[in-house]
Structure formats: structure tokens, C-alpha cells
Design an enzyme around this catalytic site. Structure first.
Site, PDB file in Angstrom:
ATOM      1  N   GLY A 256       0.819  -1.208   0.000  1.00 11.53           N
ATOM      2  CA  GLY A 256       0.000   0.000   0.000  1.00 11.53           C
ATOM      3  C   GLY A 256       0.851   1.255   0.000  1.00 11.53           C
ATOM      4  CG  ASP A 257       0.252   4.038   2.190  1.00 10.92           C
ATOM      5  OD1 ASP A 257      -0.881   4.385   1.809  1.00 10.92           O
ATOM      6  OD2 ASP A 257       0.508   3.689   3.357  1.00 10.92           O
TER       7      ASP A 257
ATOM      8  CE  LYS B 219      -3.008   1.941  -3.801  1.00  5.85           C
ATOM      9  NZ  LYS B 219      -1.920   1.859  -2.818  1.00  5.85           N
TER      10      LYS B 219
ATOM     11  CE  LYS C  17       3.434  12.034  -9.808  1.00  4.06           C
ATOM     12  NZ  LYS C  17       4.774  12.536  -9.854  1.00  4.06           N
TER      13      LYS C  17
ATOM     14  CG  ASN D 271      -9.157   0.056   3.852  1.00  6.67           C
ATOM     15  OD1 ASN D 271      -9.771   0.535   2.911  1.00  6.67           O
ATOM     16  ND2 ASN D 271      -8.839  -1.225   3.917  1.00  6.67           N
ATOM     17  CB  ALA D 272      -7.924   3.655   0.204  1.00  4.81           C
ATOM     18  N   GLY D 273      -5.947   5.787   1.507  1.00  7.87           N
ATOM     19  CA  GLY D 273      -5.656   7.222   1.553  1.00  7.87           C
ATOM     20  C   GLY D 273      -4.778   7.507   0.354  1.00  7.87           C
ATOM     21  CG  HIS D 274      -5.564   6.294  -3.051  1.00 10.21           C
ATOM     22  ND1 HIS D 274      -6.207   5.577  -4.021  1.00 10.21           N
ATOM     23  CD2 HIS D 274      -5.135   5.375  -2.132  1.00 10.21           C
ATOM     24  CE1 HIS D 274      -6.172   4.281  -3.699  1.00 10.21           C
ATOM     25  NE2 HIS D 274      -5.540   4.152  -2.554  1.00 10.21           N
TER      26      HIS D 274
ATOM     27  CD  GLN E  70      -6.947  -1.229   0.940  1.00  7.45           C
ATOM     28  OE1 GLN E  70      -7.741  -1.810   0.242  1.00  7.45           O
ATOM     29  NE2 GLN E  70      -7.202  -0.037   1.432  1.00  7.45           N
TER      30      GLN E  70
ATOM     31  CB  THR F 161      -6.735  -5.016   3.705  1.00 10.20           C
ATOM     32  OG1 THR F 161      -7.959  -4.325   4.016  1.00 10.20           O
ATOM     33  CG2 THR F 161      -6.695  -5.377   2.221  1.00 10.20           C
TER      34      THR F 161
ATOM     35  CB  THR G 164      -2.534   9.381   2.799  1.00 14.79           C
ATOM     36  OG1 THR G 164      -1.315   9.221   2.088  1.00 14.79           O
ATOM     37  CG2 THR G 164      -3.380  10.433   2.124  1.00 14.79           C
TER      38      THR G 164
ATOM     39  NE  ARG H 267       2.322   5.799   4.469  1.00 17.12           N
ATOM     40  CZ  ARG H 267       2.076   6.633   3.455  1.00 17.12           C
ATOM     41  NH1 ARG H 267       3.054   7.019   2.649  1.00 17.12           N
ATOM     42  NH2 ARG H 267       0.852   7.067   3.232  1.00 17.12           N
TER      43      ARG H 267
HETATM   44  P1  GDP Z   1      -1.352   5.559  -2.364  1.00 15.23           P
HETATM   45  O1  GDP Z   1      -2.114   5.085  -1.180  1.00 15.23           O
HETATM   46  O2  GDP Z   1      -0.730   4.433  -3.134  1.00 15.23           O
HETATM   47  O3  GDP Z   1      -2.140   6.475  -3.250  1.00 15.23           O
HETATM   48  O4  GDP Z   1      -0.126   6.398  -1.788  1.00 15.23           O
HETATM   49  P2  GDP Z   1      -0.226   7.558  -0.668  1.00 15.23           P
HETATM   50  O5  GDP Z   1      -0.777   8.769  -1.317  1.00 15.23           O
HETATM   51  O6  GDP Z   1      -0.874   7.062   0.563  1.00 15.23           O
HETATM   52  O7  GDP Z   1       1.322   7.718  -0.309  1.00 15.23           O
HETATM   53  C1  GDP Z   1       2.259   8.079  -1.263  1.00 15.23           C
HETATM   54  C2  GDP Z   1       2.939   9.364  -0.779  1.00 15.23           C
HETATM   55  O8  GDP Z   1       4.063   9.645  -1.603  1.00 15.23           O
HETATM   56  C3  GDP Z   1       2.046  10.582  -0.903  1.00 15.23           C
HETATM   57  O9  GDP Z   1       2.397  11.472   0.124  1.00 15.23           O
HETATM   58  C4  GDP Z   1       2.399  11.145  -2.273  1.00 15.23           C
HETATM   59  O10 GDP Z   1       2.150  12.533  -2.390  1.00 15.23           O
HETATM   60  C5  GDP Z   1       3.877  10.871  -2.310  1.00 15.23           C
HETATM   61  N1  GDP Z   1       4.436  10.621  -3.652  1.00 15.23           N
HETATM   62  C6  GDP Z   1       3.865  10.038  -4.739  1.00 15.23           C
HETATM   63  N2  GDP Z   1       4.757   9.915  -5.741  1.00 15.23           N
HETATM   64  C7  GDP Z   1       5.918  10.446  -5.299  1.00 15.23           C
HETATM   65  C8  GDP Z   1       7.224  10.588  -5.860  1.00 15.23           C
HETATM   66  O11 GDP Z   1       7.508  10.192  -6.987  1.00 15.23           O
HETATM   67  N3  GDP Z   1       8.182  11.165  -5.069  1.00 15.23           N
HETATM   68  C9  GDP Z   1       7.925  11.581  -3.803  1.00 15.23           C
HETATM   69  N4  GDP Z   1       8.916  12.110  -3.110  1.00 15.23           N
HETATM   70  N5  GDP Z   1       6.705  11.457  -3.246  1.00 15.23           N
HETATM   71  C10 GDP Z   1       5.723  10.892  -3.972  1.00 15.23           C
HETATM   72  P1  IMO Z   2      -3.796   2.634   0.357  1.00 11.73           P
HETATM   73  O1  IMO Z   2      -4.932   2.411  -0.604  1.00 11.73           O
HETATM   74  C1  IMO Z   2      -1.303   1.044   3.570  1.00 11.73           C
HETATM   75  C2  IMO Z   2      -3.179  -1.841   6.287  1.00 11.73           C
HETATM   76  C3  IMO Z   2      -3.436  -1.402   7.709  1.00 11.73           C
HETATM   77  C4  IMO Z   2      -3.293  -2.719   8.444  1.00 11.73           C
HETATM   78  C5  IMO Z   2      -3.928  -3.710   7.473  1.00 11.73           C
HETATM   79  C6  IMO Z   2      -5.389  -4.032   7.772  1.00 11.73           C
HETATM   80  O2  IMO Z   2      -3.679   4.032   0.843  1.00 11.73           O
HETATM   81  O3  IMO Z   2      -2.537   2.049  -0.177  1.00 11.73           O
HETATM   82  P2  IMO Z   2      -7.663  -2.685   7.510  1.00 11.73           P
HETATM   83  O4  IMO Z   2      -8.107  -1.382   8.076  1.00 11.73           O
HETATM   84  O5  IMO Z   2      -7.712  -2.764   6.035  1.00 11.73           O
HETATM   85  O6  IMO Z   2      -8.367  -3.853   8.167  1.00 11.73           O
HETATM   86  O7  IMO Z   2      -6.117  -2.821   7.972  1.00 11.73           O
HETATM   87  O8  IMO Z   2      -3.826  -3.113   6.187  1.00 11.73           O
HETATM   88  N1  IMO Z   2      -3.772  -0.955   5.267  1.00 11.73           N
HETATM   89  C7  IMO Z   2      -3.054  -0.121   4.497  1.00 11.73           C
HETATM   90  N2  IMO Z   2      -1.734   0.158   4.504  1.00 11.73           N
HETATM   91  N3  IMO Z   2      -2.113   1.623   2.660  1.00 11.73           N
HETATM   92  C8  IMO Z   2      -3.435   1.339   2.628  1.00 11.73           C
HETATM   93  O9  IMO Z   2      -4.259   1.802   1.666  1.00 11.73           O
HETATM   94  C9  IMO Z   2      -3.970   0.456   3.600  1.00 11.73           C
HETATM   95  N4  IMO Z   2      -5.198  -0.030   3.868  1.00 11.73           N
HETATM   96  C10 IMO Z   2      -5.058  -0.895   4.876  1.00 11.73           C
HETATM   97  O10 IMO Z   2      -2.502  -0.458   8.141  1.00 11.73           O
HETATM   98  O11 IMO Z   2      -1.935  -3.064   8.563  1.00 11.73           O
HETATM   99 MG    MG Z   3      -2.242   5.500   0.882  1.00 14.34          MG
END
Ligand code: GDP
Ligand code: IMO
Ligand code: MG
Length: 433
Positions: free
Chosen positions: A12-13, A16, A18, A38-41, A223, A238, A289, A295
Site C-alpha cells: 500500500g501507499d 497509486k 498520484k 482504509n485507503a488514503g490516496h 491497498q 486487509t 495519508t 510507515r
Molecule cells: P497511495 O495510497 O498508493 O495512493 O499512496 P499515498 O498517497 O498514501 O502515499 C504516497 C505518498 O508519496 C504521498 O504522500 C504522495 O504525495 C507521495 N508521492 C507520490 N509519488 C511520489 C514521488 O515520486 N516522489 C515523492 N517524493 N513522493 C511521492
Molecule cells: P492505500 O490504498 C497502507 C493496512 C493497515 C493494516 C492492514 C489491515 O492508501 O494504499 P484494515 O483497516 O484494512 O483492516 O487494515 O492493512 N492498510 C493499508 N496500509 N495503505 C493502505 O491503503 C492500507 N489499507 C489498509 O494499516 O496493517
Molecule cells: Mg495511501
């Protein structure tokens, strides 16, 4: 036209949000197909920062229709708040549709998520406490409330009364907490149904029409593949299937309609939770997020990465955040695990074996210069290109895109992942190979 699934290829994170935001410029539809809030994009551009929980990351483009598919579990209260926040920032949310078949995350799901975690003590999963696991449990136990149910006042009451009886027994007798009120929940959630009425739709039919109209459809994973209920690091996963195989089922599209599967990898790995890796964490802004939690960071795990590429049949990889490694003189890549005296190249199934694995690293040269302003592959320092090439070989997957900053547009396209595939008589379909 093309139908492209974008999945998280680690824990996860991966970035995606961006990537989906940028691809959405060329998409007619963007569909979330699993998970919930649970997602944070996170998306960063000139209008500021956006953090999407349920709303697909395509909403910032005015011509893109966004769909929350049947495979998602929806917290209607959170969704309304998210929509209001977007509206207050001038983003039109009238193009957002929610599948009538999507399950609703109810107040007892939030409560049970917390109580179950507390009861696990030291063995806790680290859930985001958004009610996700209890909501999927009820879906599969066939006692879920779906979005369409919220629209029928009497049928909703009947279902809720019977479910709540069972839930209240659990809440009072197992956890010693006060029972939840049928009247309160019914009134509140019927109200949410009314607020969302114009958005609740037969999204499967909408997407089927879109296929025949040869529209471009992006399927936005939440995720990551290593949090998948079957193939993730169970039980620390998850409760949904985060695999590309579920993208069709969770969106309501036929499996063969998906032309391409793209896996988003960070240039290193992270996992939400406490632990080591402060340097990468600070530079990479590695805090949840949504949840703000730290993390944990580590070197790129190519064993887990190839496992994910194979399982999902990745056509291409997106590598995000190599810029976080900009200052490092050397960079390590995990290429195998040492387990009970043997070299292992696949992900073990049990936590006991995973814990016993010692990573085997190879070391490559760092580039030690700022890459955040680089806008072409050729413009990347040689050591960075070598690192990316090494990842391609280890993942057995071409790198189509490299992201070098959170900012929209700071992305290097090596290959056009949305390029129209060859025409297929049934549905347009082909793989980019
Ligand atoms: P997601 O859940 O997969 O959408 O990812 P998140 O948004 O939760 O976490 C990714 C983090 O990295 C966010 O704070 C983005 O703004 C940041 N991010 C995305 N792409 C890049 C990159 O190429 N470089 C840097 N430094 N940060 C990035
Ligand atoms: P995005 O979409 C990172 C992790 C939680 C926990 C486990 C189970 O932003 O990538 P849950 O609430 O789903 O039952 O938690 O999964 N988790 C994530 N970790 N990015 C996420 O979403 C996540 N969604 C759930 O931290 O370890
Ligand atoms: Mg995220």
C-alpha cells in the site's frame, strides 16, 4: 480506448493516487473496485493537496466519471464528508456514482473493528479502524446492508433489526459494551441514503455501455498486493482481494475486458506501523495519508516484487519515489531470502517462515543528485537508470513510468500505458507486450 487496472504492488501507499490522477486526464471513467476508506490516496497539484479515501482519484478532471464499484465497502457518512470537502474546494462531485450493490460500513462495523483489535492485544493487525474487516465479514456471511437497501425505508428497517439483534448480543455479551440503537442507526443511515440517492446507480450497466462505446476506463486499486487476503502477508493483510483478478469482479466488468495491468512500486518498501527507517520516512513523507501513522521503511524487496508481478500478470511497472533515495551513496536491493540455510526466491506463506527469513542484498551505486526536476528518462543520472534497469530485470517487467516527486506532472513516461490496444471483436482487449 483501453481498460487499464492500476494496482498497488507492495504493502500500500505506493503512490497509486498520484499515478491514477495523472492517467485520469485521458480517462473517461475511473473506478474503485475494492477496499473502503482504509485507503488514503494523496494527490498534489497547483490547486493544493487532496487526500482521497473513497472517491476515485480521477475526480479532479471535470470530464471523468468516477465510480465506486460493487466490490468496495462504503462508509456513507465519510463519503458525504469527502464529497462536501471536494465541493467546498470547487470540485464537481455530480459525476460520482456508487454501485447499488456496494456494501455499507455500518456503525457496528466501526465499533467491532476497534473492539476486536483491542481484544487481540499484542497480536493486533494494526487495522485502520474504518470497519473494513467486519464489513467484509458480514458481506460474506450474507448479512450485509447494501447501498440500494438504504433507499427502501421499510426493507432497510427489517434487515437492520435482525442484524442488530445479533450484533448487539456480541457487543454486550462478549465485549460488555452498551447496545446500539436500531432507531438511531435506521434514521441516520436512511438519511445518508437520501443524501446519496442521485449517486446510487447500476454502475455495472454504465460500465458495460462504456465498453461498447470504446471508452477508456481506469480501475484504481486500493491497498497493495501484499495486503491481499490470499497472497498478502497473512494475517497482516486487509480483508479484500487487492489482486488485478478482482478488478473486474469488483467493478462489474468481464475479466477479458481488462487490456492491461499496471503495478505501482515504490523504489523502496514501506509498511504502516512502528519501527525503523527514520531517514527514508522523513524524506519520503512516510506517514499514513489518512491515519498519520508512521510507515516502516526498507530496501526494495525484489522477491516479493516478482511474486506480485507474476500473480497479477503485470504488463508494466510504475516506479515512484526514487527521488527519496537521491542522497544515498549506495542502495541495496533484496534479491533472495536465506531461510533455514537455503536460498529462497518466493514469498513464504507463514509468518514463522517470513520472520525467519534473512534478506540477501545486492548493492548498487547511488546517484547522489537531485532527480525531482528530471523530466525525461534520458535526463536521469546513469546510476538511477541502472537501478531502474536492475529492477526491471528482477521484476521481469518493463518500467513504463517513473515518478520523481509528489507534484502532478513530475512523472517520466517511458511507455504510454493507455495507448489503444488492438481491436478485439468481443470487447477491445489486448496486452501491451
Ligand atoms: P497511495 O495510497 O498508493 O495512493 O499512496 P499515498 O498517497 O498514501 O502515499 C504516497 C505518498 O508519496 C504521498 O504522500 C504522495 O504525495 C507521495 N508521492 C507520490 N509519488 C511520489 C514521488 O515520486 N516522489 C515523492 N517524493 N513522493 C511521492
Ligand atoms: P492505500 O490504498 C497502507 C493496512 C493497515 C493494516 C492492514 C489491515 O492508501 O494504499 P484494515 O483497516 O484494512 O483492516 O487494515 O492493512 N492498510 C493499508 N496500509 N495503505 C493502505 O491503503 C492500507 N489499507 C489498509 O494499516 O496493517
Ligand atoms: Mg495511501
Amino acid at each position: 480506448m483501453a481498460v487499464v487496472a492500476v494496482i498497488g504492488a507492495q504493502w500500500g501507499d505506493e503512490g497509486k493516487g498520484k499515478i491514477v490522477d495523472e492517467l485520469s486526464m485521458h480517462a473517461d471513467y475511473v473506478v474503485r473496485y475494492q477496499g473502503g476508506s482504509n485507503a488514503g490516496h494523496r494527490v498534489v497539484h497547483e490547486k493544493g493537496e487532496f487526500s482521497f479515501r473513497l472517491v476515485p482519484s480521477g475526480i479532479l478532471f471535470p470530464n471523468t466519471t468516477c465510480i465506486i464499484g460493487n466490490g468496495v465497502v462504503v462508509d456513507p457518512k465519510g463519503l458525504i464528508t469527502e464529497m462536501e470537502e471536494l465541493q467546498s474546494r470547487g470540485i464537481d462531485t455530480s459525476r460520482l456514482y456508487i454501485s447499488e450493490r456496494a456494501h455499507v460500513v455500518m456503525p457496528y462495523h466501526f465499533l467491532l473493528d476497534r473492539l476486536e483489535e483491542e481484544a487481540r492485544g499484542a497480536d493486533k493487525i494494526g487495522s485502520t479502524q474504518r470497519g473494513i474487516s467486519p464489513a467484509y465479514v458480514d458481506k460474506h456471511a450474507r448479512i450485509g446492508i447494501r447501498m440500494a437497501d438504504l433507499l427502501d425505508v421499510d426493507a432497510f428497517r427489517g434487515k437492520l433489526a435482525s442484524i442488530l439483534q445479533q450484533k448487539n448480543r456480541m457487543i454486550t455479551q462478549i465485549y460488555g459494551q452498551p447496545p446500539l440503537s436500531l432507531e438511531e442507526i435506521h434514521g441516520e443511515y436512511f438519511g445518508y441514503g437520501q443524501r446519496l440517492r442521485s449517486h446510487i446507480a447500476d454502475t455495472q450497466a454504465m460500465l458495460h455501455d462504456a465498453l461498447f462505446e470504446r471508452k477508456t476506463i481506469l480501475l484504481e486499486g486500493a491497498q497493495g498486493a501484499l495486503l491481499d487476503i490470499d497472497f498478502g502477508t497473512y494475517p497482516f493483510v486487509t480483508s479484500s482481494s487487492t489482486m488485478a483478478a478482482n478488478a473486474s469482479g469488483g467493478a462489474g466488468l468481464p475479466p477479458h475486458s481488462i487490456n492491461r495491468v499496471i503495478g505501482v512500486y515504490k523504489a523502496y518498501i514501506t509498511r504502516v506501523g512502528s519501527g525503523v527507517g527514520q531517514l527514508l520516512r522523513d524524506r519520503g513523507h512516510e506517514y499514513g495519508t489518512n491515519t498519520g501513522r508512521d510507515r516502516r521503511c526498507g530496501w526494495f524487496d525484489a522477491v516479493a516484487g516478482r511474486f506480485v508481478a507474476q500473480l497479477n500478470g503485470l504488463d508494466a511497472a510504475v516506479i515512484t519515489k526514487p527521488d527519496v533515495l537521491d542522497n544515498l551513496p549506495t542502495i541495496k536491493i533484496c534479491t533472495a531470502y536465506q531461510l533455514h540455510g537455503k536460498l529462497v526466491h518466493s514469498l513464504p506463506a507463514t509468518q514463522t517462515d517470513l520472520a525467519a527469513c534473512e534478506p540477501v542484498y545486492e548493492e548498487v551505486e547511488g546517484w547522489q543528485c537531485d532527480t525531482t526536476g528530471v523530466c525525461s528518462y534520458e535526463g536521469l543520472p546513469t546510476a538511477a537508470k541502472n537501478y531502474l534497469k536492475r529492477l526491471e530485470v528482477l521484476l521481469e517487467t518493463p518500467v513504463a513510468t517513473v515518478s520523481v516527486s509528489p507534484q502532478r506532472g513530475r512523472t517520466i513516461q517511458v511507455q504510454d500505458v493507455l495507448a489503444a490496444p488492438e481491436y478485439d471483436a468481443r470487447y477491445p482487449r489486448n496486452a501491451m507486450r
